[in-house]
Design a protein around this motif. Structure first.
Motif, mmCIF file in Angstrom:
data_model
loop_
_atom_site.group_PDB
_atom_site.id
_atom_site.type_symbol
_atom_site.label_atom_id
_atom_site.label_comp_id
_atom_site.label_asym_id
_atom_site.label_seq_id
_atom_site.Cartn_x
_atom_site.Cartn_y
_atom_site.Cartn_z
ATOM 1 N N LEU A 241 73.151 64.466 88.063
ATOM 2 C CA LEU A 241 72.825 63.081 87.713
ATOM 3 C C LEU A 241 71.377 62.748 88.056
ATOM 4 O O LEU A 241 70.707 62.019 87.315
ATOM 5 C CB LEU A 241 73.783 62.128 88.427
ATOM 6 N N ILE A 242 70.874 63.264 89.159
ATOM 7 C CA ILE A 242 69.475 63.034 89.520
ATOM 8 C C ILE A 242 68.553 63.630 88.470
ATOM 9 O O ILE A 242 67.521 63.046 88.113
ATOM 10 C CB ILE A 242 69.167 63.645 90.906
ATOM 11 N N SER A 243 68.934 64.786 87.940
ATOM 12 C CA SER A 243 68.079 65.478 86.976
ATOM 13 C C SER A 243 68.198 64.930 85.560
ATOM 14 O O SER A 243 67.604 65.471 84.632
ATOM 15 C CB SER A 243 68.389 66.980 86.976
ATOM 16 N N GLY A 244 68.983 63.868 85.368
ATOM 17 C CA GLY A 244 68.984 63.165 84.097
ATOM 18 C C GLY A 244 69.928 63.676 83.043
ATOM 19 O O GLY A 244 69.772 63.339 81.861
ATOM 20 N N HIS A 245 70.917 64.470 83.397
ATOM 21 C CA HIS A 245 71.874 64.936 82.401
ATOM 22 C C HIS A 245 72.682 63.769 81.847
ATOM 23 O O HIS A 245 72.914 62.762 82.532
ATOM 24 C CB HIS A 245 72.803 65.985 83.015
ATOM 25 N N SER A 246 73.141 63.934 80.608
ATOM 26 C CA SER A 246 73.827 62.853 79.899
ATOM 27 C C SER A 246 75.307 62.815 80.262
ATOM 28 O O SER A 246 76.183 63.036 79.433
ATOM 29 C CB SER A 246 73.659 63.035 78.389
ATOM 30 N N VAL A 247 75.591 62.550 81.533
ATOM 31 C CA VAL A 247 76.964 62.446 82.036
ATOM 32 C C VAL A 247 77.050 61.226 82.940
ATOM 33 O O VAL A 247 76.037 60.616 83.287
ATOM 34 C CB VAL A 247 77.395 63.713 82.810
ATOM 35 N N LEU B 146 78.233 68.598 74.621
ATOM 36 C CA LEU B 146 77.824 69.932 75.056
ATOM 37 C C LEU B 146 77.967 70.075 76.570
ATOM 38 O O LEU B 146 78.475 71.091 77.069
ATOM 39 C CB LEU B 146 76.377 70.192 74.631
ATOM 40 N N GLY B 147 77.540 69.046 77.315
ATOM 41 C CA GLY B 147 77.645 69.110 78.773
ATOM 42 C C GLY B 147 79.077 69.165 79.254
ATOM 43 O O GLY B 147 79.437 69.976 80.109
ATOM 44 N N ALA B 148 79.944 68.296 78.700
ATOM 45 C CA ALA B 148 81.349 68.284 79.115
ATOM 46 C C ALA B 148 82.054 69.576 78.719
ATOM 47 O O ALA B 148 82.825 70.136 79.495
ATOM 48 C CB ALA B 148 82.059 67.077 78.498
ATOM 49 N N GLY B 149 81.778 70.060 77.507
ATOM 50 C CA GLY B 149 82.464 71.254 77.037
ATOM 51 C C GLY B 149 82.063 72.514 77.770
ATOM 52 O O GLY B 149 82.887 73.419 77.962
ATOM 53 N N LEU B 150 80.822 72.606 78.212
ATOM 54 C CA LEU B 150 80.338 73.807 78.898
ATOM 55 C C LEU B 150 80.432 73.700 80.410
ATOM 56 O O LEU B 150 79.942 74.570 81.127
ATOM 57 C CB LEU B 150 78.905 74.116 78.465
ATOM 58 N N GLY B 151 81.059 72.640 80.904
ATOM 59 C CA GLY B 151 81.407 72.595 82.327
ATOM 60 C C GLY B 151 80.417 71.940 83.250
ATOM 61 O O GLY B 151 80.493 72.148 84.475
ATOM 62 N N ILE B 152 79.478 71.153 82.744
ATOM 63 C CA ILE B 152 78.557 70.428 83.623
ATOM 64 C C ILE B 152 79.379 69.489 84.519
ATOM 65 O O ILE B 152 80.242 68.751 84.026
ATOM 66 C CB ILE B 152 77.543 69.617 82.791
ATOM 67 N N PRO B 153 79.129 69.478 85.837
ATOM 68 C CA PRO B 153 79.961 68.681 86.760
ATOM 69 C C PRO B 153 79.630 67.194 86.737
ATOM 70 O O PRO B 153 79.096 66.632 87.699
ATOM 71 C CB PRO B 153 79.652 69.304 88.125
ATOM 72 N N GLY B 154 79.945 66.536 85.639
ATOM 73 C CA GLY B 154 79.738 65.102 85.514
ATOM 74 C C GLY B 154 80.888 64.485 84.754
ATOM 75 O O GLY B 154 81.813 65.177 84.307
ATOM 76 N N GLY B 155 80.859 63.165 84.572
ATOM 77 C CA GLY B 155 81.948 62.457 83.914
ATOM 78 C C GLY B 155 81.607 62.048 82.493
ATOM 79 O O GLY B 155 80.450 62.133 82.061
ATOM 80 N N VAL B 156 82.615 61.586 81.768
ATOM 81 C CA VAL B 156 82.432 61.144 80.384
ATOM 82 C C VAL B 156 82.781 59.669 80.204
ATOM 83 O O VAL B 156 82.626 59.141 79.105
ATOM 84 C CB VAL B 156 83.289 61.992 79.409
ATOM 85 N N ILE B 157 83.243 58.996 81.253
ATOM 86 C CA ILE B 157 83.598 57.581 81.102
ATOM 87 C C ILE B 157 82.352 56.747 80.815
ATOM 88 O O ILE B 157 82.321 55.958 79.857
ATOM 89 C CB ILE B 157 84.316 57.065 82.361
ATOM 90 N N GLY B 158 81.308 56.923 81.611
ATOM 91 C CA GLY B 158 80.064 56.202 81.382
ATOM 92 C C GLY B 158 79.478 56.461 80.004
ATOM 93 O O GLY B 158 79.149 55.510 79.273
ATOM 94 N N PRO B 159 79.315 57.735 79.609
ATOM 95 C CA PRO B 159 78.813 58.002 78.255
ATOM 96 C C PRO B 159 79.673 57.397 77.150
ATOM 97 O O PRO B 159 79.150 56.948 76.127
ATOM 98 C CB PRO B 159 78.809 59.537 78.185
#
Length: 608
Positions: A140-146, A337-350
Motif C-alpha cells: 500500500l505504501i508503494s502505491g499498488h491499486s489495492v 491483475l494484482g488480486a489474481g496474481l496474489g498481491i497481498p491487498g484487498g479489493v473492497i476499496g477498489p
C-alpha cells in the motif's frame, strides 16, 4: 494382577470443568451453541484487539507516505518516474520476502480467512498474519491499486483466532471470535460498525441468529470505538446530502447498474484465468503487477494507492467524464491483475472507487444530455459504489449499509437498492459467478461455501453434546469389580487397552446381562449346587470384557475442543465406530477423559 476400574469420568470431568466462575467452566459453556454471556465477554476483547491491530496497520501504511507525499493518498503529486518506480520497488521487496517463505505461509487476505474458517475451524496461523501486516503495508505504501480492508479483515480474524487459541477455547467459539474480529476490522477500517456486522454475517459466517449477531455487534462497536479514539469521529468522506431529482432517472440508473454488473462479472471471470498462475514464482508475478501498475500510474496516477482522495472527488462530482473513464479502465486492469496474481491487498476499496467512477460517468452523461434537471454526478457515484461492491463481493446488504454509513445520506437507499439488485443479478446469472471470494476459493481448488449441515455441526462443540454416562476399566476385572461398575448405572463401559491402538466400548447392559446369567445358572443347577455357586459367583473370579457376549465398538480419540463437524469428519476418516473425547493431546485414556460421541448423536443433533 488386574487394575480396579476407575471412577466415573463424568464426575472427573465435572471436577475440572464445572467450578463456578473458573476459566474451565467458561470453556465448557462456550462449547454450547447458545453460550451468549461468556461469548459477549470474549467478543468485546476480540473487538478491542482487532480494532487496535487495524488502527496499527493503518498507521503503518500511512505514516511512511508522509515522507514523500505532502497530502495523504495524493500520489498524483509525484513525478512520473516515481509513479512508475514505487510499485515496482514495492513488488520487488515483497516478492523477495515471499521467496523465503513456505507456500503455506504465503496465503493472506479475505480468501485465506474463508479457507481457514470453512476447512480449518477458524484456526488462523500467526505467521501468515505477520506476513499480511508487513507485506500489505509495503504494497500500500508503494502505491499498488489495492485496498487496506482485505489485510484488515485478515488481521482482525487472526486476532479472534489468537485469543481463542491463547485461552484454549473450544473450536466452535473460536469460529465465532473469528467473525467478531472480521466485523471489528471492517468497522475500524471505515468507521462503519453496522456494515462490519453485516459483512461478517453475510460474507464470512453465513448465518443470521441472535446468538451470532450480538457478539459480532459488540465487537464491531469496540472496533469502531478504537478508530474514533485514534482518528476522531468524523466520517471518512464529507459529501452533501444530495438526492434523486426525479423518478424519470431510474432508467438511467438501471442502465448504469447493467454496466456495473457486466464489469463486475468480467472482473470475477478474469480471476479464474489469473489465479492458476499463482503457481509461478511470486517475485516474477509481483514484478509483472508492479510494472503494469507503474506504467498505468504514469498516465492515470489516480489509481495509485488506496485512492480514497479520488473517491471523495468522484462523490463530489469534481472529475470529468474522460478522467473517470480512464480511471475505470486503468483501475480494473491494475486491481484485477494484482488480486489474481496474489498481491497481498484487498479489493473492497477498489470496488468502491470503480463503482463510484462508473456512476460518475453515468451522472455526467445524464447532465450533458438531459440538462441540470437530473441529479448530481456525485449522487450517481454514491449508488454506483454500492452496486459494484455488492456485485463483486456478492454482499448486497453489506454494500448498501456501507455506503449509507460512509455518506450519511439516506436518499441513496431507494435507488441504491434497485441498482444493487440489477448489478448483482447480472453478475451472478449472466456470468455464472458466486462472488469474488468464493470464486477464488474454487479457482484454488479449496472447499468453498459449507452446507447447512456443516454450518450447524460447526456451531457446537463436542463438550456440550458428548455422552458422559460411562466408566473406564481394564480389559480383565473381577466379578466384584464388575458388579460395582454396574451399580454406578453407566450406559457404556470404556475398555482401556494399553497395548492396542484404540480402546473399545461395551454396553453396560451386556455386562449386566452376563452377570445375571451367571447367577441364574448357579441357582438353577440341580447338581453340585454349592460348588458351582462357589465357582460362578466367586467375587474374585476374573472376567475378560472382550470375550463376554455383546456388541463392542472401536473408538478413536478426539480433542474436547473439537466441533461436532470435526467429530463427524474424524469418524469418516478413521472408520471407527465412535469417539472418546479427551483433554490430553496424546489421546490417552486417563482421568481427564471427558465423554463419548457416537454417530447416532451426530445424526440426532442436526435433525433436531
Amino acid at each position: 494382577m488386574s487394575q480396579p476400574p476407575r471412577n466415573s469420568l463424568k464426575k472427573s470431568f465435572s471436577r475440572y470443568l464445572v467450578r463456578p466462575g473458573s476459566l474451565e467452566n467458561i470453556r465448557l459453556q462456550l462449547s454450547s451453541k447458545d453460550a451468549l454471556a461468556p461469548l459477549l465477554g470474549m467478543a468485546l476483547i476480540t473487538g478491542i484487539l482487532a480494532g487496535g491491530v487495524t488502527v496499527l496497520f493503518r498507521l503503518a501504511m500511512e505514516w511512511p507516505t508522509t515522507l514523500f507525499l505532502s497530502i495523504p493518498q495524493n500520489y498524483e503529486s509525484l513525478p512520473p518516474f516515481w509513479r512508475f518506480a514505487l510499485p515496482v520497488i514495492g513488488s520487488l521487496v515483497v516478492g523477495c520476502i515471499y521467496l523465503f517463505l513456505n507456500p503455506r505461509r504465503r496465503q493472506v487476505g479475505v480468501v485465506h480467512v474463508l479457507d481457514r474458517l470453512y476447512n480449518h475451524q477458524g484456526q488462523m496461523p500467526m505467521q501468515n498474519a505477520l506476513l499480511q501486516f508487513f507485506a500489505g503495508a509495503i504494497i500500500l505504501i508503494s502505491g499498488h491499486s489495492v485496498g487496506r480492508e482485505g489485510p484488515a479483515v485478515h488481521l482482525g480474524a487472526a486476532s479472534g483466532s489468537w485469543l481463542a487459541r491463547a485461552l484454549k477455547l473450544p473450536n466452535n467459539s473460536g469460529r465465532n471470535l473469528l467473525g467478531c474480529g472480521v466485523a471489528a476490522a471492517i468497522a475500524a477500517s471505515f468507521n462503519t460498525p453496522l456494515a462490519g456486522v453485516v459483512f461478517a454475517m453475510e460474507v464470512v459466517m453465513l448465518e443470521y441468529t441472535v446468538a451470532g449477531f450480538l457478539p459480532i455487534i459488540l465487537a464491531a462497536v469496540a472496533g469502531s470505538t478504537i478508530t474514533q479514539l485514534t482518528f476522531g469521529s468524523q466520517p471518512d468522506f464529507n459529501v452533501p446530502a444530495i438526492q434523486l431529482n426525479s423518478l424519470a432517472e431510474l432508467p438511467l440508473l438501471f442502465v448504469c447498474a447493467l454496466v456495473i454488473g457486466v464489469l463486475a462479472g468480467l472482473f470475477i471471470r478474469s480471476q479464474r484465468i489469473l489465479i492458476p498462475q499463482q503457481r509461478y514464482s511470486p517475485l516474477l508475478r509481483f514484478l509483472l503487477v508492479g510494472l503494469v501498475t507503474g506504467t498505468l500510474g504514469i498516465w492515470v496516477p489516480e489509481i495509485l494507492g488506496g485512492g480514497y482522495d479520488t473517491l471523495q472527488m468522484a462523490m463530489l462530482g469534481e472529475l470529468g467524464v474522460a478522467t473517470l473513464i480512464a480511471i475505470v479502465a486503468a483501475k480494473l486492469v491494475a486491481t484485477a491483475l494484482g488480486a489474481g496474481l496474489g498481491i497481498p491487498g484487498g479489493v473492497i476499496g477498489p470496488s468502491l472507487i470503480i463503482g463510484a467512477c462508473i456512476g460518475g460517468i453515468a451522472g455526467g452523461l445524464a447532465n450533458l444530455w438531459l440538462g441540470e434537471h437530473t441529479a448530481s454526478p456525485g449522487f450517481y457515484a454514491m449508488v454506483g459504489m454500492a452496486a459494484m461492491m455488492a456485485a463483486m463481493l456478492n454482499a448486497p446488504l453489506a454494500a448498501l449499509l456501507a455506503i449509507l454509513e460512509l455518506t450519511y445520506n439516506p436518499h441513496i437507499l431507494f435507488p441504491g437498492m434497485m441498482m444493487i439488485v440489477v448489478a448483482t443479478l447480472v453478475s451472478r446469472q449472466l456470468f455464472s459467478t458466486i462472488g469474488l471470494y468464493h470464486e477464488t476459493l474454487r479457482a484454488l481448488n479449496k472447499a468453498g461455501m459449507p452446507s447447512w449441515r456443516q454450518q450447524m455441526l460447526s456451531s457446537v462443540g463436542v463438550a456440550s453434546e458428548m455422552n458422559q454416562s460411562f466408566v473406564v476399566t481394564p480389559r480383565e476385572i473381577t466379578r466384584a469389580a464388575a458388579t460395582e461398575l454396574i451399580n454406578q448405572h453407566p450406559e457404556w463401559i470404556l475398555i482401556d487397552l494399553p497395548k492396542e491402538p484404540a480402546p473399545q466400548l461395551l454396553r453396560a447392559a451386556d455386562l449386566a446381562t452376563f452377570l445375571r446369567g451367571g447367577a441364574k445358572e448357579a441357582a438353577e443347577s440341580e447338581k453340585q449346587v454349592s460348588s458351582a455357586s462357589d465357582k460362578l459367583l466367586d467375587p474374585g473370579e476374573m472376567i475378560d470384557l472382550l470375550r463376554l457376549p455383546g456388541e463392542r465398538k472401536q473408538l478413536a480419540s478426539l480433542s474436547w475442543r473439537a466441533t461436532m463437524l470435526e467429530a463427524s469428519q474424524k469418524l469418516e476418516r478413521s472408520g471407527a465406530d465412535g469417539l472418546y473425547v479427551c483433554r490430553h493431546k496424546s489421546g490417552s485414556l486417563d482421568n481427564r477423559t471427558a465423554g463419548i460421541i457416537l454417530p447416532l448423536q451426530i445424526n440426532n443433533f442436526y435433525r433436531k
